[in-house]
Design an enzyme around this catalytic site. Structure first.
Site, PDB file in Angstrom:
ATOM      1  N   SER A 153       0.851  -1.182   0.000  1.00 21.97           N
ATOM      2  CA  SER A 153       0.000   0.000   0.000  1.00 21.97           C
ATOM      3  C   SER A 153       0.885   1.229   0.000  1.00 21.97           C
ATOM      4  CB  SER A 153      -0.907   0.018   1.237  1.00 21.97           C
ATOM      5  OG  SER A 153      -1.599   1.254   1.351  1.00 21.97           O
ATOM      6  N   TYR A 174      -1.301  -0.090  10.518  1.00 25.41           N
ATOM      7  CA  TYR A 174      -1.401  -0.513   9.119  1.00 25.41           C
ATOM      8  C   TYR A 174      -0.186  -0.092   8.285  1.00 25.41           C
ATOM      9  CZ  TYR A 174      -3.310  -1.174   4.424  1.00 25.41           C
ATOM     10  OH  TYR A 174      -3.492  -1.559   3.118  1.00 25.41           O
ATOM     11  N   LYS A 178       2.694  -2.434   6.192  1.00 24.88           N
ATOM     12  CA  LYS A 178       2.893  -2.366   4.746  1.00 24.88           C
ATOM     13  C   LYS A 178       4.322  -1.951   4.396  1.00 24.88           C
ATOM     14  CE  LYS A 178      -1.004  -3.962   3.583  1.00 24.88           C
ATOM     15  NZ  LYS A 178      -1.076  -5.309   2.962  1.00 24.88           N
TER      16      LYS A 178
END
Length: 320
Positions: A153, A174, A178
């Site tokens: 991402s 998150y 990533k």
């Protein structure tokens, strides 16, 4: 001693087999459909049994040779069983998409994040990729060919988002995972090249705003990752995120998932490490980060998705 490989990679995937984790919906199901339409056998894997059954049935109704295997990527034995199931059904595996992921569920500043939020994010988004590499790469090496595609991402792979869609500080969980996925894939690429194999590693950056279940991962949070802290705000929904953007004057347009699947197929055909769409304004974050590193400057490239000044306000809020 092994040398860096310059061998050509076969790109004709018709009749070959793809395994896709997180395959019950979103990007995973779109990848399965795209692979199937290219004449490949498809194995969809997901921790959600009923959605997986429905996704498998949908692809089968389209004439795709497909199998569904319930898989928990946080459990290596489960991923190993997925690999064995794929081999038992189709005899080989040629493309492995480590795509399963969980989104942001934490709130507030990172020192306030529940430890269970960190554990869940790391176990799914990072350890899940490691498990996929561990279980499948030896199979690909034994065949002498294949591809590993890890879903990343821009939020983390480029740089972490500073302020999230709900107005407060964006979760640190998150993007940290990533960033790890990118590092893992870069390392895998190098390690594979050192062996002289025709097995390749690729990193997928799905661009744009995606209408997938990752925004509402909390709906399927396993009990073993239950948070100890009580939330201050309701769990985020995609509808609330869209409403927040629209209230800020931003128009939300979802990126077609089929386009992302095409991006992967094109990347496999071109043997591209970076599976990315055409240049976008988000690329400026990469340039800004590189400039900041070279200048030994402050990280002023960090993004506020609503266009506010991330340094001038300190309101707490929900997740990205």
């Amino acid at each position: 001693m092994a040398t860096m490989s310059t061998q050509a990679v076969a790109t004709d995937l018709r009749g070959k087999t793809a395994v896709v984790t997180g395959g019950a919906g979103g990007i995973g199901q779109a990848l399965g459909r795209r692979f199937g339409r290219a004449g490949m056998n498809v194995v969809l894997a997901d921790v959600l049994a009923e959605p997986l059954k429905e996704a498998t049935r949908t692809l089968a109704d389209e004439g795709i040779e497909v199998a569904g295997v319930v898989t928990d990527v946080t459990d290596y034995a489960s991923v190993e069983a997925l690999a064995n199931a794929a081999l038992d059904r189709f005899g080989a595996v040629h493309v492995v998409c480590n795509n399963a992921g969980t989104g942001a569920v934490s709130e507030g500043y990172m020192w306030e994040h529940d430890l269970a939020d960190w554990r869940w994010g790391i176990d799914v988004n990072v350890l899940g990729v490691i498990h996929g590499i561990k279980a499948f790469v030896p199979i690909l090496l034994g065949q002498g060919e294949g591809h590993v595609v890890n879903t990343c991402s821009g939020n983390g792979g480029f740089a972490p988002i500073a302020r999230g869609a709900m107005g407060g500080p964006a979760t640190a969980v998150y993007p940290m995972t990533k960033a790890a996925v990118l590092c893992l894939t870069e390392s895998l690429y190098t390690h594979l090249q050192m062996t002289g194999t025709r097995v390749r590693a690729h990193v997928l950056f799905p661009g744009g705003f995606l209408n997938t279940g990752i925004w509402e991962s909390w709906r399927h949070r396993p009990d073993r990752y239950a948070a100890a802290q009580q939330r201050r705000a309701p769990e985020t929904t995609l509808a609330a995120v869209v409403a927040r953007f629209e209230a800020a004057g931003a128009r939300v347009e979802f990126s077609p998932l089929d386009t992302i699947a095409d991006q992967v197929m094109d990347g496999l055909a071109a043997d591209s490490f970076w599976m990315m769409g055409p240049p976008t304004p988000a690329d400026q974050v990469v340039a800004g980060k590189a400039a900041s590193i070279l200048a030994r400057g402050a990280p002023d490239y960090l993004v506020d998705v609503l266009g506010q000044d991330a340094e001038s306000t300190s309101d707490e809020g929900g997740t990205r």
